[in-house]
Scaffold this motif. Structure first.
Motif, PDB file in Angstrom:
ATOM      1  N   LEU A  10      22.831  77.134  90.974  1.00  0.00           N
ATOM      2  CA  LEU A  10      23.054  75.936  90.491  1.00  0.00           C
ATOM      3  C   LEU A  10      23.064  76.168  88.867  1.00  0.00           C
ATOM      4  O   LEU A  10      23.803  75.215  88.414  1.00  0.00           O
ATOM      5  CB  LEU A  10      21.459  75.113  90.826  1.00  0.00           C
ATOM      6  N   ASP A  52      15.402  76.275  93.664  1.00  0.00           N
ATOM      7  CA  ASP A  52      16.117  75.132  93.481  1.00  0.00           C
ATOM      8  C   ASP A  52      15.315  74.093  92.722  1.00  0.00           C
ATOM      9  O   ASP A  52      15.942  73.540  91.790  1.00  0.00           O
ATOM     10  CB  ASP A  52      16.839  74.604  94.588  1.00  0.00           C
ATOM     11  N   ARG A  56      16.481  72.737  88.914  1.00  0.00           N
ATOM     12  CA  ARG A  56      16.835  71.237  89.084  1.00  0.00           C
ATOM     13  C   ARG A  56      16.131  70.718  87.654  1.00  0.00           C
ATOM     14  O   ARG A  56      16.417  69.973  86.812  1.00  0.00           O
ATOM     15  CB  ARG A  56      16.699  70.386  89.902  1.00  0.00           C
TER      16      ARG A  56
END
Lengths: 162, 112
Positions: A10, A52, A56
């Protein structure tokens, strides 16, 4: 040279976006920004975890890549950083230059009391106004005062001798 | 047209934030994340933490900060930023000028 710290996919995708957004930025700034943002993300993830949700959160704090790109210097811009501040230095007004010229004239031609008196008066007015070059105004006032005293003394001695 | 708060902030940040970064380094070297925290995540100084890095790169190119890689106990090596003598002098000049400037702005903005 240190190897780039590994980051989750990510964050890697975010860094790719940032790289593209920085295409028009100064090349050195682009490279340094990319490396530093990568380190920032890696450091944050080391603190908070590399899942994750943490990724984020880190990306959210780093902000949109466009905002970072907007803060970068465009390539080809010669000014890479803010100019060093310098103390205020206003140009010397012409009036103060002429004031000193008049003061020197009245001192050299010590027989010109009118010029000396005018110098003292003008310099006083300039000093009181608070504008212009105060050092030159004080110099003119000093020279004018000396010329005024000298020319007055010369006049008095001439009268007494006559 | 009435400017938005964001537009006003963008203008105000120009020429100011770099000195806030230098001020954060006055007490000693710091790495990027630490600097971002010192500047305050919720303050109005940075649009977002990422915008700090182009600015730090410019300060380094200007010679106002230097960088050193130092091993970290919790993660990858950290890039520490440190104020140079020139950077410190620039900060002192800015600080002296800023005090007078903000006083004049405050006096002017106060309702009479």
């Amino acid at each position: 040279m240190t190897a780039s710290p590994a980051v989750p996919p990510l964050v890697e995708a975010y860094l790719d976006d940032l790289d593209r957004a920085l295409t028009t930025a100064d090349p050195r700034e682009r490279a340094e920004t990319l490396a530093a943002v990568r380190e920032h993300a890696a450091e944050s993830l080391a603190r908070y975890g590399a899942d994750d949700d943490s990724a984020r959160r880190v990306l959210d704090e780093l902000g949109p890549v466009d905002a970072i790109a907007a803060a970068a210097t465009p390539a080809g811009t010669t000014t890479a950083a803010p100019a060093a501040p310098t103390p205020d230095r206003a140009p010397t007004p012409a009036a103060d230059v002429w004031l000193v010229v008049l003061a020197v004239f009245s001192l050299v031609t010590v027989v010109a009391p009118v010029a000396a008196a005018a110098t003292v008066a003008w310099a006083t007015v300039r000093l009181r106004s608070g504008a212009g070059n105060r050092a030159m105004q004080r110099l003119a006032l000093g020279l004018g005062a000396v010329a005024l005293v000298g020319s007055t003394a010369l006049y008095v001695s001439h009268v007494l001798a006559g | 047209m009435v400017p938005t708060r964001d537009a006003v902030l963008t203008q105000l940040r120009k020429g100011v934030v770099e000195y806030c970064v230098l001020a954060c380094l006055r007490s000693g070297p710091a790495y990027g994340l630490e600097l971002a925290e010192r500047l305050g995540a919720t303050s109005t100084l940075l649009t977002s933490e990422g915008t700090l890095y182009p600015l730090l790169s410019r300060l380094r190119q200007q010679g106002w900060v230097t960088t050193t890689q130092v091993a970290s106990p919790v993660g990858p090596p950290r890039r520490y930023y440190e104020l140079t003598a020139e950077g410190r002098a620039a900060l002192e000049t800015f600080t002296a000028t800023w005090a007078r400037f903000t006083e004049d702005v405050r006096t002017t903005l106060e309702p009479r």
